[in-house]
Design an enzyme around this catalytic site. Structure first.
Site, PDB file in Angstrom:
ATOM      1  CE  LYS A 278       2.675   3.278  12.496  1.00 23.81           C
ATOM      2  NZ  LYS A 278       1.267   3.500  12.118  1.00 23.81           N
TER       3      LYS A 278
ATOM      4  CG  HIS B  88       1.330   1.763   5.385  1.00 23.75           C
ATOM      5  ND1 HIS B  88       2.430   2.334   4.780  1.00 23.75           N
ATOM      6  CD2 HIS B  88       1.037   2.545   6.458  1.00 23.75           C
ATOM      7  CE1 HIS B  88       2.791   3.425   5.462  1.00 23.75           C
ATOM      8  NE2 HIS B  88       1.960   3.574   6.485  1.00 23.75           N
TER       9      HIS B  88
ATOM     10  CD  GLU C  43      -4.024   3.087   8.718  1.00 21.63           C
ATOM     11  OE1 GLU C  43      -2.799   2.796   8.774  1.00 21.63           O
ATOM     12  OE2 GLU C  43      -4.916   2.227   8.757  1.00 21.63           O
TER      13      GLU C  43
END
Length: 395
Positions: free
Chosen positions: A62, A191, A265
């Site tokens: 993304k 996250h 990530e």
């Protein structure tokens, strides 16, 4: 450009931005120019592997989904964090095996789950009971990664209001429900927030992950994946070194068993510093007081808040333009405002900055423009988004 795919241009020692500008004939172009140094991604990967070798990076698509860039990372061997069917299509279409992909979106449409099932992308995140019931119908053989909330106190923006369950109140219930329905929980993820600058944030999260692992194993789940998420800075390697040291220590202390696979990530980390955006002044306005004295200059660029500056709408950041002019330091400075090209009065890039007296046709450069720029730019008001030229160091 071959078959619609931009070509990669090669350099021998160091990418010379000014030379690229001189060769691009920007005076005849209405569009701004992105200069992408793909070799920057390779340098970032080497830094990652040096500082946190146990954690395999799964690039967050993304952040920048340009196929040339994604393929470059795929060829380097990274994994990928995908959040939709189209991102899965992009990565799988480049020959990436499903084992190198995590479907990291806790609330996925049924058709996207069906696509993941069809292509055997088994690892995916979940943070609520409705998503678990959805999996029993559409993808019962998937590997459930329970995503929990654990946020930094110092991040550009946080994600916990939208995604992530409570590690103590909700995560055990989700694992129990999965067990009752015959589904597999194989790991957990978090996250801490985008562009985190709090070193302690990761240790707090890894401690919660350890407790989730223990409970999962206690009730019979085979827990073997820890996902430490993103949040790593893209333009501050010193801060990344501090964060990496903290993550290393925390992971090794709480997950010493090497059979547990640890992934991250990173998105911004890889691509932010790879892009330099070159904009042209296409219009200028002088604002004077009633006595005729210059109060400020207003410059209008060929890219703005609906183009590659779009992320500034939700993540305001002070930018420092680079001026490609001779003797720029010796010129007097004036109060200046930099506008984007659209008719929207919110399309303001910089307010109250000091610049020398510039003219139409002069160029301004903006570094570190690779993260959350390309995917969200739009041709609003009929103004084209920037074109991109890709470069890499000759092998």
């Amino acid at each position: 450009m071959a078959n619609g795919t931009p070509e990669i241009e090669y350099y021998d020692h160091e990418l010379n931005i000014r030379r690229v500008i001189e060769q691009s004939d920007l005076q005849s172009m209405d569009q701004a120019l992105n200069i992408c140094d793909l070799s920057s991604l390779e340098r970032k990967l080497r830094l990652w592997q040096k500082l946190i070798p146990r954690i395999k990076p799964y690039y967050a698509v993304k952040c920048n989904n340009i196929p040339v860039l994604v393929k470059f990372l795929a060829d380097l061997g990274t994994g990928f964090d995908c959040a939709s069917k189209n991102e899965l299509k992009l990565v799988l279409g480049l020959g990436v095996s499903p084992e190198r992909i995590i479907f990291a979106h806790p609330s996925r449409p049924a058709s996207h789950l069906e696509y993941a099932k069809e292509h055997e992308v088994v690892n995916g995140t979940v943070d609520n009971e409705f998503a678990i019931y959805q999996l029993t119908k559409h993808f019962p053989n998937s590997n459930i990664i329970v995503r929990f909330k654990s946020e930094s106190t110092k991040a550009l923006y946080l994600l916990g209001e939208k995604y992530g369950c409570d590690s103590e109140a909700d995560a055990p219930d989700l694992m129990l429900l999965s067990k009752a329905l015959g589904l597999k929980v194989t790991g957990t993820s978090f996250h801490v927030g985008s562009a985190c600058s709090e070193v302690e944030a990761y240790d707090r999260a890894v401690e919660k992950a350890e407790n989730i692992f223990r409970f999962g194993e206690l009730i019979g789940h085979k827990m073997d994946l820890l996902d430490v998420g993103g949040g790593f800075p893209g333009k501050n390697d010193e801060l990344f070194e501090e964060l990496a040291a903290a993550v290393n220590t925390s992971v090794q202390n709480r997950f010493p068993d090497e059979r547990v696979q640890v992934i991250g990530e990173p998105g911004r980390f890889f691509v932010e510093a790879a892009y330099t955006l070159i904009c042209k002044i296409h219009a200028k306005r002088e604002v004077r007081n009633k006595n005729g004295k210059l109060e400020k200059n207003m410059y209008f660029l060929n890219d703005g808040m609906y183009g590659h500056f779009a992320a500034m709408f939700y993540r305001p950041e002070e930018l420092t333009p680079v001026l490609y002019l001779d003797d720029v330091e010796s010129r007097p400075k004036f109060k200046s405002v930099i506008w984007g090209p659209s008719c929207d009065s919110q399309d303001k890039i910089l307010d109250d900055c000091l610049l020398p007296n510039l003219n139409c046709g002069d160029l301004l450069g903006f570094r570190n423009m690779g993260a959350y720029t390309v995917p969200i730019a739009s041709p609003f008001n009929g103004f084209d988004v920037p074109v991109t030229r890709f470069f890499a160091k000759r092998p």
